[in-house]
Design a protein around this motif. Sequence first.
Motif, mmCIF file in Angstrom:
data_model
loop_
_atom_site.group_PDB
_atom_site.id
_atom_site.type_symbol
_atom_site.label_atom_id
_atom_site.label_comp_id
_atom_site.label_asym_id
_atom_site.label_seq_id
_atom_site.Cartn_x
_atom_site.Cartn_y
_atom_site.Cartn_z
ATOM 1 N N PRO A 22 0.801 -1.236 0.000
ATOM 2 C CA PRO A 22 0.000 0.000 0.000
ATOM 3 C C PRO A 22 0.826 1.274 0.000
ATOM 4 O O PRO A 22 0.462 2.259 -0.657
ATOM 5 N N ASP A 23 1.931 1.299 0.742
ATOM 6 C CA ASP A 23 2.767 2.501 0.765
ATOM 7 C C ASP A 23 3.388 2.772 -0.602
ATOM 8 O O ASP A 23 3.496 3.924 -1.038
ATOM 9 N N ARG A 26 0.721 4.154 -3.082
ATOM 10 C CA ARG A 26 0.412 5.580 -2.923
ATOM 11 C C ARG A 26 1.408 6.474 -3.656
ATOM 12 O O ARG A 26 1.058 7.575 -4.084
ATOM 13 N N SER A 27 2.637 6.011 -3.808
ATOM 14 C CA SER A 27 3.640 6.827 -4.496
ATOM 15 C C SER A 27 3.405 6.889 -5.998
ATOM 16 O O SER A 27 4.046 7.670 -6.693
ATOM 17 N N TYR A 28 2.486 6.085 -6.520
ATOM 18 C CA TYR A 28 2.167 6.077 -7.945
ATOM 19 C C TYR A 28 0.803 6.710 -8.238
ATOM 20 O O TYR A 28 0.270 6.552 -9.334
ATOM 21 N N GLU A 29 0.241 7.449 -7.289
ATOM 22 C CA GLU A 29 -1.127 7.925 -7.456
ATOM 23 C C GLU A 29 -1.281 9.081 -8.443
ATOM 24 O O GLU A 29 -2.310 9.198 -9.102
ATOM 25 N N HIS A 30 -0.280 9.957 -8.552
ATOM 26 C CA HIS A 30 -0.519 11.172 -9.338
ATOM 27 C C HIS A 30 0.778 11.749 -9.877
ATOM 28 O O HIS A 30 1.876 11.391 -9.443
ATOM 29 N N TYR A 38 -7.343 12.089 -8.089
ATOM 30 C CA TYR A 38 -6.581 10.869 -8.319
ATOM 31 C C TYR A 38 -7.064 9.816 -7.325
ATOM 32 O O TYR A 38 -7.733 10.137 -6.321
ATOM 33 N N THR A 40 -6.219 5.475 -5.784
ATOM 34 C CA THR A 40 -5.169 4.534 -5.409
ATOM 35 C C THR A 40 -5.275 3.282 -6.268
ATOM 36 O O THR A 40 -6.326 2.637 -6.286
ATOM 37 N N ASN A 81 -2.557 10.385 -13.673
ATOM 38 C CA ASN A 81 -3.166 10.117 -12.378
ATOM 39 C C ASN A 81 -3.895 8.783 -12.357
ATOM 40 O O ASN A 81 -4.614 8.434 -13.301
ATOM 41 N N ASP A 84 -9.003 4.597 -8.577
ATOM 42 C CA ASP A 84 -9.134 3.511 -7.610
ATOM 43 C C ASP A 84 -9.299 2.168 -8.310
ATOM 44 O O ASP A 84 -10.115 2.028 -9.229
#
Length: 464
Positions: A22-23, A26-30, A38, A40, A81, A84
């Motif tokens: 998950p961490d 999140r770094s690839y969200e936008h 944007y 997840t 972006n 989900d």
Amino acid sequence: MAGLIAQLRAALPHDGGVLTDPDVLRSYEHDEADLVPYGTPAVVVRPRTTGQVSAVLRAAGRHRVPVIPQGARSGLAGGANAIDGAIVLSLVGMNEIIDIDTENRIAVVQPGVVNAQLRRAVAEVGLYYPPDPGSWEQSTIGGNVSTDAGGMCCVKYGVTSDHVLGLEVVLASGEVLACGRRTAKGVAGYDLTSLFVGAEGTLGVITEITVRLRPAPEPSLTLVAVFDTFAAAGAAVSAVVGSGLQPSMLEVIDRVAMGAIEAYRPMDLPTAAAALLIASVDSGSRAPDDLAAIAAMCRSAQASDVFVAADEAEADALLAARRLAHVSLEALAARLFPGGGGIMVDDVAVPRTRLVELIEGIERISAEHGVVVATVGHAGDGNLHPVIVIDRSDPVSIAQGQRVFDAIMALGLALGGTSTGEHGVGLLKRDWLAREIGPTGLKAHRSIKAALDPDNILNPGKIF
């Protein structure tokens, strides 16, 4: 999703090929665009080959899961972006320069090759790849192609599409399409290459790019002209462009941007001036005369000072100042609004004969709304980047910034311009694209999208 992820792991068995932490997700969200939505992703995949990209798209199609292609995420319109539950398809691992053909002056690269990496590699053999977006040390060629990126050299050498000869593209079905050519000329069939350039990953995933190279240019000569009004700088640009001279760069920086750059990295910029115009020429033996002619036009347009760079190091420092505009204005926003400062970056282009009207209009809009707007841009081709400074923690500030953004966009279109000169549409400018191209244009776009991506799995919701 468990079945899909199992299929993806089978298709990309190498370390880091499939990411679900998950961490990390999140770094690839936008990308770098502020204030656009944007989500997840469910999974991030990092293929190394065209075959692996094809396998990912086949799996996504079977499960009807959206796929968001990404490069370095340096874009400014939200085009990369995530949404989900989507698959983010990161292409940064496909970073091989496959071929540099010096005799035919072409290079073949994978999409994850960084712009600066390619420029330096071809420079070693006396060749030149001109497109140079401000993020050239970070952005990838695949991302440049997907947004049809420009840069400071556009005034003479054009944008990315002027240098793309051919592409390898994986379609939504997983089929691999080769389009374009390696030859100097060719008109066989529809120009599918141009269709995919600037499509922002909505029609296919680019996995190989053939670009046109040029002989290395002559060393540049550079000058800086200082103006007491921004409109006077625009008048100088109009004079230079109308003269028939072909500068290799013609960039403008306003007072707000100069102050931000100087505060970020002091370099003795004339921050009391209204605008700075940076001009370069690389016309060989004609360069001194061409630069002298540009200097004379600047003085005729009421430049208060004109300085010629003494050497290449001084010229490079001036270019570095221009490239620092984005990060410097982010720092300005942080100072003005601690804890909430942000910027909205516009990208409006108008006919070069309307540039002064655009400049004056931006200044008027900023004053009318009481919002800080810094303007930098590629003045030589009529493409300005007004940067709107906002407080992201304050809904009133966000609303004011959006009104300024919309007013500048409306002005650009009213002047016969376009909603984006080089950053792309993404999420940021979907409504403005619709206004620009009209109902029939939108219908044509949707028809092409439906033909190539009938299940709408490729970067859905972007552009239109």
